[in-house]
Design a protein around this motif. Structure first.
Motif, PDB file in Angstrom:
ATOM      1  N   LEU A  72      20.557  63.947  -4.639  1.00  0.00           N
ATOM      2  CA  LEU A  72      20.360  63.840  -3.377  1.00  0.00           C
ATOM      3  C   LEU A  72      21.492  63.003  -2.876  1.00  0.00           C
ATOM      4  N   SER A  73      21.451  62.796  -1.717  1.00  0.00           N
ATOM      5  CA  SER A  73      22.603  62.231  -0.887  1.00  0.00           C
ATOM      6  C   SER A  73      22.064  60.556  -1.269  1.00  0.00           C
ATOM      7  N   GLN A  74      23.128  59.748  -1.022  1.00  0.00           N
ATOM      8  CA  GLN A  74      22.992  58.169  -1.070  1.00  0.00           C
ATOM      9  C   GLN A  74      21.984  57.870  -0.380  1.00  0.00           C
ATOM     10  N   SER A  75      21.978  58.295   0.990  1.00  0.00           N
ATOM     11  CA  SER A  75      20.983  57.614   2.040  1.00  0.00           C
ATOM     12  C   SER A  75      19.576  58.354   1.676  1.00  0.00           C
ATOM     13  N   ALA A  76      19.549  59.647   1.262  1.00  0.00           N
ATOM     14  CA  ALA A  76      18.000  59.966   0.942  1.00  0.00           C
ATOM     15  C   ALA A  76      17.400  59.316  -0.442  1.00  0.00           C
ATOM     16  N   THR A  77      18.478  58.847  -1.269  1.00  0.00           N
ATOM     17  CA  THR A  77      18.293  58.267  -2.623  1.00  0.00           C
ATOM     18  C   THR A  77      17.554  56.907  -2.142  1.00  0.00           C
ATOM     19  N   THR A  78      18.249  56.379  -1.095  1.00  0.00           N
ATOM     20  CA  THR A  78      18.086  55.035  -0.822  1.00  0.00           C
ATOM     21  C   THR A  78      16.570  55.048   0.040  1.00  0.00           C
ATOM     22  N   ARG A  79      16.249  55.925   0.624  1.00  0.00           N
ATOM     23  CA  ARG A  79      14.889  56.182   1.324  1.00  0.00           C
ATOM     24  C   ARG A  79      13.765  56.416   0.275  1.00  0.00           C
ATOM     25  N   LEU A  80      13.999  57.277  -0.600  1.00  0.00           N
ATOM     26  CA  LEU A  80      13.320  57.424  -1.831  1.00  0.00           C
ATOM     27  C   LEU A  80      12.855  56.236  -2.618  1.00  0.00           C
ATOM     28  N   VAL A  81      14.005  55.676  -3.143  1.00  0.00           N
ATOM     29  CA  VAL A  81      13.836  54.209  -3.630  1.00  0.00           C
ATOM     30  C   VAL A  81      13.039  53.179  -2.785  1.00  0.00           C
ATOM     31  N   THR A  82      13.187  53.083  -1.388  1.00  0.00           N
ATOM     32  CA  THR A  82      12.252  52.244  -0.801  1.00  0.00           C
ATOM     33  C   THR A  82      10.832  52.957  -0.799  1.00  0.00           C
ATOM     34  N   ARG A  83      10.478  54.052  -0.407  1.00  0.00           N
ATOM     35  CA  ARG A  83       9.309  54.463  -0.862  1.00  0.00           C
ATOM     36  C   ARG A  83       8.471  54.107  -2.012  1.00  0.00           C
ATOM     37  N   LEU A  84       9.118  54.297  -3.008  1.00  0.00           N
ATOM     38  CA  LEU A  84       8.784  54.101  -4.282  1.00  0.00           C
ATOM     39  C   LEU A  84       8.620  52.569  -4.327  1.00  0.00           C
ATOM     40  N   GLU A  85       9.408  51.810  -4.065  1.00  0.00           N
ATOM     41  CA  GLU A  85       9.241  50.325  -3.881  1.00  0.00           C
ATOM     42  C   GLU A  85       8.079  49.837  -3.251  1.00  0.00           C
ATOM     43  N   ASP A  86       7.865  50.375  -2.085  1.00  0.00           N
ATOM     44  CA  ASP A  86       6.571  50.307  -1.198  1.00  0.00           C
ATOM     45  C   ASP A  86       5.175  50.491  -2.014  1.00  0.00           C
ATOM     46  N   ARG A  87       5.413  51.402  -2.775  1.00  0.00           N
ATOM     47  CA  ARG A  87       4.257  51.690  -3.536  1.00  0.00           C
ATOM     48  C   ARG A  87       3.942  51.022  -5.099  1.00  0.00           C
ATOM     49  N   GLY A  88       5.184  49.748  -5.112  1.00  0.00           N
ATOM     50  CA  GLY A  88       5.158  49.004  -6.277  1.00  0.00           C
ATOM     51  C   GLY A  88       5.617  49.636  -7.349  1.00  0.00           C
ATOM     52  N   LEU A  89       6.096  50.852  -7.538  1.00  0.00           N
ATOM     53  CA  LEU A  89       6.667  51.539  -8.689  1.00  0.00           C
ATOM     54  C   LEU A  89       8.046  51.123  -9.010  1.00  0.00           C
ATOM     55  N   LEU A  90       8.838  50.623  -8.194  1.00  0.00           N
ATOM     56  CA  LEU A  90      10.297  50.026  -8.349  1.00  0.00           C
ATOM     57  C   LEU A  90      10.356  48.735  -7.795  1.00  0.00           C
ATOM     58  N   SER A  91      11.341  47.799  -8.471  1.00  0.00           N
ATOM     59  CA  SER A  91      11.718  46.771  -7.566  1.00  0.00           C
ATOM     60  C   SER A  91      13.314  46.779  -7.475  1.00  0.00           C
ATOM     61  N   ARG A  92      13.904  46.200  -6.651  1.00  0.00           N
ATOM     62  CA  ARG A  92      15.372  45.898  -6.264  1.00  0.00           C
ATOM     63  C   ARG A  92      15.638  44.494  -6.740  1.00  0.00           C
ATOM     64  N   VAL A 106      12.246  50.240 -12.825  1.00  0.00           N
ATOM     65  CA  VAL A 106      10.891  50.700 -12.644  1.00  0.00           C
ATOM     66  C   VAL A 106      10.142  49.595 -13.148  1.00  0.00           C
ATOM     67  N   SER A 107       9.013  49.432 -12.420  1.00  0.00           N
ATOM     68  CA  SER A 107       7.933  48.303 -12.619  1.00  0.00           C
ATOM     69  C   SER A 107       7.104  48.720 -13.741  1.00  0.00           C
ATOM     70  N   GLU A 108       6.202  47.986 -14.159  1.00  0.00           N
ATOM     71  CA  GLU A 108       5.258  48.592 -15.151  1.00  0.00           C
ATOM     72  C   GLU A 108       4.222  49.506 -14.560  1.00  0.00           C
ATOM     73  N   ALA A 109       3.882  49.456 -13.356  1.00  0.00           N
ATOM     74  CA  ALA A 109       2.908  50.536 -12.848  1.00  0.00           C
ATOM     75  C   ALA A 109       3.847  51.879 -12.947  1.00  0.00           C
ATOM     76  N   GLY A 110       5.172  51.701 -12.522  1.00  0.00           N
ATOM     77  CA  GLY A 110       5.802  52.966 -12.439  1.00  0.00           C
ATOM     78  C   GLY A 110       6.164  53.454 -13.762  1.00  0.00           C
ATOM     79  N   LEU A 111       6.347  52.739 -14.656  1.00  0.00           N
ATOM     80  CA  LEU A 111       6.421  53.132 -16.291  1.00  0.00           C
ATOM     81  C   LEU A 111       5.319  53.818 -16.556  1.00  0.00           C
ATOM     82  N   GLN A 112       4.005  53.290 -16.110  1.00  0.00           N
ATOM     83  CA  GLN A 112       2.730  53.731 -16.445  1.00  0.00           C
ATOM     84  C   GLN A 112       2.525  55.076 -15.965  1.00  0.00           C
TER      85      GLN A 112
END
Length: 158
Positions: A72-92, A106-112
């Motif tokens: 993905l492009s860097q901007s699309a990756t950033t948007r994807l990271v933000t979506r997953l962060e909003d769902r509690g699956l990632l942290s920055r 990846v958060s514990e919820a993301g790993l699960q």
């Protein structure tokens, strides 16, 4: 037009067949992951890539490396990271040695969720390859994919 259309060059025929195989696999995996886990194929891929990070030299990926890994492009990756962060699956968080750098974990919820989704991904991939192997245009590519090994991974001995 099919991958074996005589109007196409051999190179174009190969590219069409590869593109067709990729599309079939991605669509099948996408449906399985969305249905079973509420994840897109890109989200799964991002979680998978980030889950393989480690502490120490070269252990954490920069956003450009993540973008390259998930194609993905860097901007699309950033948007994807933000979506997953909003769902509690990632942290920055800020890189401890370079305050300009931002790492993503990846958060514990993301790993699960990733652990639950991995068998679905693997099964869907196998199903898509088995179905594609029935198509004479795609069968040689399926065999090639099945013979590939990721760099640094041991080969199966079975």
């Amino acid at each position: 037009m099919t991958a074996t259309d005589p109007g196409l060059t051999a190179l174009s025929q190969g590219w069409c067949a590869l593109s067709l195989l990729h599309g079939k696999i991605e669509a099948h995996i996408e449906r399985a992951l969305e249905t079973g886990h509420g994840l897109s194929a890109r989200e799964y891929s991002l979680l998978d890539v980030l889950s393989r990070q480690h502490e120490g030299e070269g252990g954490h990926l920069q956003m450009k490396q993540v973008a390259d890994a998930v194609v993905l492009s860097q901007s699309a990756t950033t948007r994807l990271v933000t979506r997953l962060e909003d769902r509690g699956l990632l942290s920055r968080y800020l890189c401890p040695t370079d305050r300009r750098g931002i790492y993503t974990d990846v958060s514990e919820a993301g790993l699960q969720l990733l652990a639950e989704a991995r068998p679905t991904n693997d099964t869907a991939l196998r199903e898509a390859l088995d179905e594609a192997a029935k198509n004479p245009e795609l069968a040689p590519l399926v065999r090639a994919v099945e013979q590939l090994r990721a760099p640094g991974r041991p080969t199966d001995t079975a």
